[in-house]
Design an enzyme around this catalytic site. Sequence first.
Site, PDB file in Angstrom:
ATOM      1  N   ARG A 133    -102.206 -46.638 -26.647  1.00 18.28           N
ATOM      2  CA  ARG A 133    -102.782 -47.985 -26.574  1.00 18.28           C
ATOM      3  C   ARG A 133    -102.758 -48.465 -25.120  1.00 18.28           C
ATOM      4  O   ARG A 133    -101.743 -48.956 -24.636  1.00 18.28           O
ATOM      5  CB  ARG A 133    -101.999 -48.951 -27.472  1.00 18.28           C
TER       6      ARG A 133
ATOM      7  N   GLU B 144    -104.705 -43.055 -35.959  1.00 12.86           N
ATOM      8  CA  GLU B 144    -106.135 -43.355 -35.891  1.00 12.86           C
ATOM      9  C   GLU B 144    -106.769 -42.793 -34.622  1.00 12.86           C
ATOM     10  O   GLU B 144    -106.238 -42.949 -33.525  1.00 12.86           O
ATOM     11  CB  GLU B 144    -106.359 -44.867 -35.929  1.00 12.86           C
TER      12      GLU B 144
ATOM     13  N   ARG C 214    -109.424 -53.492 -22.890  1.00 18.42           N
ATOM     14  CA  ARG C 214    -108.858 -54.409 -23.879  1.00 18.42           C
ATOM     15  C   ARG C 214    -107.518 -54.930 -23.392  1.00 18.42           C
ATOM     16  O   ARG C 214    -106.678 -54.164 -22.911  1.00 18.42           O
ATOM     17  CB  ARG C 214    -108.685 -53.721 -25.239  1.00 18.42           C
TER      18      ARG C 214
ATOM     19  N   ARG D 111    -107.317 -40.568 -26.921  1.00 18.55           N
ATOM     20  CA  ARG D 111    -106.513 -40.154 -28.079  1.00 18.55           C
ATOM     21  C   ARG D 111    -106.825 -38.713 -28.480  1.00 18.55           C
ATOM     22  O   ARG D 111    -105.959 -38.004 -28.993  1.00 18.55           O
ATOM     23  CB  ARG D 111    -106.741 -41.110 -29.253  1.00 18.55           C
TER      24      ARG D 111
ATOM     25  N   SER E 265    -112.784 -45.159 -35.978  1.00 13.31           N
ATOM     26  CA  SER E 265    -113.133 -46.089 -37.057  1.00 13.31           C
ATOM     27  C   SER E 265    -114.648 -46.129 -37.155  1.00 13.31           C
ATOM     28  O   SER E 265    -115.329 -46.295 -36.138  1.00 13.31           O
ATOM     29  CB  SER E 265    -112.595 -47.498 -36.782  1.00 13.31           C
TER      30      SER E 265
END
Length: 431
Positions: free
Chosen positions: A275, A351, A260, A393, A354
């Site tokens: 990130r 987070e 990403r 993560r 999801s």
Amino acid sequence: MHDIKFIRDNAATFDAGLARRGLPPAAADILEMDSAWRGLATEQQALQQRRNEASKEIGQRKSSGAPAEDLIAEVAEIKARMQALDDQAREAGAALETRLAELPNLPMDDVPAGADENDNLEVRRVGAPPVFDFTARDHVALGEGLGLMDFEVAAKLSGARFVLLRGALARLERALANFMIDLHTQEFAYTEVAPPYMVRDDAVYGTGQLPKFSEDLFRTEEGFWLIPTSEVPLTNLVRDSIVQDRDLPMRVTAHTPCFRSEAGSAGRDTRGMIRLHQFAKVEMVSITHPDHSDAELERMTNCAEEVLKRLGLAYRVVVLCTGDMGFGARKTYDLEVWLPGQNDGAGTYREISSCSNMGDFQARRMKARFRSEGAKRTEFVHTLNGSGLAVGRCLVAVLENYQTADGGVDIPEALRPYLGGQARIDPESAR
């Protein structure tokens, strides 16, 4: 992609759904475009009917020896007009499809209203955060202290937002991924898939990343897109196909790298592994009957939670509000794991997964349908996806939650079989 028939029949409801997303009304604009497109189609049908009639009359006249030049000229004019209408209808249809494709999915009625992450609703908390008799370090301090996490070398190789893991940390990350895949396949009936990491435009469009979010993706010079998540290839397994309802639900999982550009997150989470441009993730995707997708979302969320439970990590579950949901989702649960080393050792929830129900939003873009036994008509499937979990993560969470005062890290019991029984990363021997 939205159902134009639904908008025709429920314009006010459609606009109300957009309003919950913080967007202006769009039904009137869409219906005007739809009316223009349908008008062209109606005219085409009328012309085709007249062309058929005129052609029949020409044959009759020629059989009787009567002149037919006027009808031949009329047919020629109709043909020219129909060709022009074909171009206009194609342009009108493409414009309507583009308009429908740029609008997000409508939230379910039970999704809380809100503007951003501050309005998300906590559903439950599971587990107690660890209590240390020392100030908790974050994963960067721990990883660099062990000599096993290197952002400087990664920057030389690739630039900012990359990491290089060595030795025990590289092995620990691999153990986490293997543990997750084994759990999902052996206990939760997901089928493991090893998909391509590069996909074509149609695949990324089908899951909703194109055209709106192209800046968040990486593209090769040959025109392939690097997958932002294996949701893309896994969901597209049913693109342009009709499955039988007896084969539903289809549940698949994959461990892949994800890529990403993070174009929309400039300046956020620049420290550490939270990130990155490249990270590993275990993804879950379900293809279901529309009647069962709500229950499947609860099941998928529970599967993701089980990873955290077995690792002994404290977490909470939140349902995202209308302003924080992803583009294609109609309902999303986030799992947020406790990270004691964040906020200068004060800790916070972040987070780590999801899980979203997309309804038929992606299926319409992909033309993914199913047929019930004995039925003539097909219906669109429902698609769901969820992180099970973000491996990097999760590594961060293990490091910070299982750290020891001397800078070492204890290994959760669930991971020890994947590490040859190793119970600890010792700072003295790590290097």
